[in-house]
Design an enzyme around this catalytic site. Sequence first.
Site, short mmCIF file in Angstrom:
data_model
loop_
_atom_site.label_atom_id
_atom_site.label_comp_id
_atom_site.label_asym_id
_atom_site.label_seq_id
_atom_site.Cartn_x
_atom_site.Cartn_y
_atom_site.Cartn_z
N ASP A 101 1.36 -18.85 -15.44
CA ASP A 101 0.23 -17.98 -15.12
C ASP A 101 0.14 -17.74 -13.62
O ASP A 101 -0.07 -18.66 -12.84
CB ASP A 101 -1.07 -18.62 -15.60
CG ASP A 101 -1.20 -18.58 -17.11
OD1 ASP A 101 -1.07 -17.48 -17.69
OD2 ASP A 101 -1.41 -19.64 -17.73
N HIS A 125 5.21 -20.86 -20.35
CA HIS A 125 4.30 -19.82 -19.92
C HIS A 125 3.78 -20.15 -18.51
O HIS A 125 3.23 -21.22 -18.27
CB HIS A 125 3.12 -19.73 -20.90
CG HIS A 125 2.20 -18.58 -20.66
ND1 HIS A 125 2.46 -17.30 -21.09
CD2 HIS A 125 1.00 -18.52 -20.01
CE1 HIS A 125 1.46 -16.50 -20.75
NE2 HIS A 125 0.57 -17.21 -20.08
N MET A 151 -4.79 -10.95 -25.02
CA MET A 151 -5.58 -12.06 -24.47
C MET A 151 -6.72 -12.38 -25.43
O MET A 151 -7.45 -11.49 -25.86
CB MET A 151 -6.16 -11.69 -23.10
CG MET A 151 -5.17 -11.59 -21.96
SD MET A 151 -4.14 -13.06 -21.71
CE MET A 151 -5.38 -14.32 -21.35
N ASP A 167 -2.83 -15.46 -26.18
CA ASP A 167 -3.00 -16.39 -25.05
C ASP A 167 -4.49 -16.60 -24.80
O ASP A 167 -5.22 -15.64 -24.55
CB ASP A 167 -2.32 -15.79 -23.81
CG ASP A 167 -2.44 -16.65 -22.56
OD1 ASP A 167 -2.84 -17.82 -22.67
OD2 ASP A 167 -2.11 -16.13 -21.47
N GLY A 168 -4.89 -17.88 -24.85
CA GLY A 168 -6.26 -18.23 -24.51
C GLY A 168 -6.98 -18.93 -25.65
O GLY A 168 -7.23 -18.33 -26.69
N HIS A 196 3.30 -14.53 -16.73
CA HIS A 196 2.11 -13.71 -17.00
C HIS A 196 1.45 -13.38 -15.66
O HIS A 196 0.81 -14.23 -15.04
CB HIS A 196 1.18 -14.53 -17.91
CG HIS A 196 -0.14 -13.88 -18.21
ND1 HIS A 196 -1.17 -14.57 -18.83
CD2 HIS A 196 -0.61 -12.62 -18.00
CE1 HIS A 196 -2.20 -13.76 -18.97
NE2 HIS A 196 -1.90 -12.58 -18.46
N GLY A 235 -8.14 -15.93 -16.37
CA GLY A 235 -8.57 -16.54 -15.12
C GLY A 235 -8.56 -18.06 -15.17
O GLY A 235 -8.28 -18.70 -14.17
N PHE A 236 -8.85 -18.60 -16.34
CA PHE A 236 -8.98 -20.05 -16.43
C PHE A 236 -8.47 -20.56 -17.78
O PHE A 236 -8.60 -19.86 -18.79
CB PHE A 236 -10.45 -20.47 -16.26
CG PHE A 236 -11.02 -20.01 -14.96
CD1 PHE A 236 -10.86 -20.78 -13.81
CD2 PHE A 236 -11.68 -18.79 -14.86
CE1 PHE A 236 -11.36 -20.33 -12.59
CE2 PHE A 236 -12.18 -18.33 -13.65
CZ PHE A 236 -12.03 -19.10 -12.50
N GLY A 237 -7.95 -21.78 -17.76
CA GLY A 237 -7.59 -22.44 -19.00
C GLY A 237 -8.84 -23.06 -19.62
O GLY A 237 -9.91 -23.07 -19.01
N GLY A 238 -8.69 -23.56 -20.82
CA GLY A 238 -9.76 -24.33 -21.45
C GLY A 238 -10.94 -23.52 -21.97
O GLY A 238 -12.00 -24.09 -22.26
N SER A 246 1.39 -23.32 -21.67
CA SER A 246 0.97 -22.81 -20.36
C SER A 246 0.87 -23.96 -19.38
O SER A 246 0.03 -24.86 -19.54
CB SER A 246 -0.40 -22.13 -20.48
OG SER A 246 -0.93 -21.97 -19.18
N MET A 289 -1.96 -15.86 -10.74
CA MET A 289 -3.28 -15.24 -10.49
C MET A 289 -3.44 -15.00 -8.99
O MET A 289 -3.06 -15.85 -8.18
CB MET A 289 -4.39 -16.17 -10.98
CG MET A 289 -4.24 -16.57 -12.44
SD MET A 289 -5.64 -17.55 -12.99
CE MET A 289 -5.07 -18.06 -14.62
C1 DX5 Z 1 -5.76 -17.72 -18.92
C2 DX5 Z 1 -4.27 -17.94 -18.95
C3 DX5 Z 1 -3.83 -18.77 -20.08
C4 DX5 Z 1 -4.37 -20.18 -20.07
C5 DX5 Z 1 -4.31 -20.74 -21.46
O1 DX5 Z 1 -6.06 -16.79 -17.94
O2 DX5 Z 1 -3.59 -16.70 -19.02
O3 DX5 Z 1 -2.41 -18.78 -20.17
O4 DX5 Z 1 -3.66 -21.02 -19.22
O5 DX5 Z 1 -4.91 -21.99 -21.45
P1 DX5 Z 1 -5.68 -22.54 -22.72
O6 DX5 Z 1 -4.68 -22.67 -23.83
O7 DX5 Z 1 -6.22 -23.85 -22.25
O8 DX5 Z 1 -6.76 -21.55 -23.06
ZN ZN Z 2 -1.44 -16.71 -19.56
#
Ligand code: DX5
Ligand code: ZN
Length: 236
Positions: A43, A41, A151, A189-190, A74, A156-159, A18, A45
Site C-alpha cells: 500500500d 500487497h 475497495m 481490499d479492506g 496499490h 487510508g488505513f488498515g483494520g 497487505s 499512500m
Molecule cells: C487500505 C489498504 C488496505 C489495508 C487492508 O487503505 O488499501 O490494503 O491495508 O488492511 P485490512 O485487511 O486490515 O483492512
Molecule cells: Zn490496499
Amino acid sequence: MTQTPSKYDSSEILISPSILAADFANLTSELRSIESADLIHVDVMDGHFVPNLTIGPPVIKAIKKIATRPLDVHLMIESPETYLEHYIDAGADILGVHVEACPHLHGTLGEIRKIGTEKNRVVRSCAVLNPATPAESLEYALDEADQILVMTVNPGFGGQSFIEAMLPKIEKIRGWIESRGLDIDLEVDGGVTQDNIALAASAGANLFVAGTAIFAKDDRKLAIEDLRAAARKADR
Ligand code: DX5
Ligand code: ZN
C-alpha cells in the site's frame, strides 16, 4: 527468486497479504511468514489522495530483493501517471491506480502494460474503485485492465470494517468479466476476514487482500490457509 505474475485462471482463489499490517522493523521475517500466499500487497499512500503516508519506491525496491511472490502494488496517490515508471522499476508486478485519481484511466492502464513490455516484463494493470465510485466509471476501460480492485473500506488505513454494500458492485463487475470473456482478476481490499471472505467470493471476487486478518495472527500460514479455505467453500 522473484516471480513475474503468471496468467491466473480467474476462477483461482488468490490471497494477497497487505504488509501495511506487518512489523516494518522486521520486514524480512514478516515476508518469510507469508510465503504461502500468492501475492504481496503493498500500500502506497501520499498523504493527499488519502490522509496517511506510507512507503515509496526505495522501500519497494528493498522488498522486491527478498520477495518470493509477485508484488501487488496499490497506489493511493494523486497523479499516479507521473510515477508509473518509478514503481515498475522498483519492482511492481501488478500496478493499481485509483479511478478517482486518473482523468485518463484507459491511457494510464495501457501505459502500465506498455512500460512493462518495454522493459521485457509482464506488468499487470489494475484499476481501483473507492467505495463511492460506481463500477460504470471503469467499464469503458475494461480492455486495458488485467485486474480490478473494489475497495471494501475507504482507503487510508488498515483494520477497518468491510462494507457489505460493495457486494452488488463486485457482482456487476464479475458479470461483465464473464459475459465478455475477459481475463481480469477481481480483487477486494479492506476489512477482509475469515468471516466475510465467502461473501466477497460468492459475489465474484477471486483475489483477496488481507492485512489485519493475517498479520494479527501468530501463525500466518494457517491464517492464509483458513482464508483460502473459506473462500473456496463459498458458493461461486
Ligand atoms: C487500505 C489498504 C488496505 C489495508 C487492508 O487503505 O488499501 O490494503 O491495508 O488492511 P485490512 O485487511 O486490515 O483492512
Ligand atoms: Zn490496499
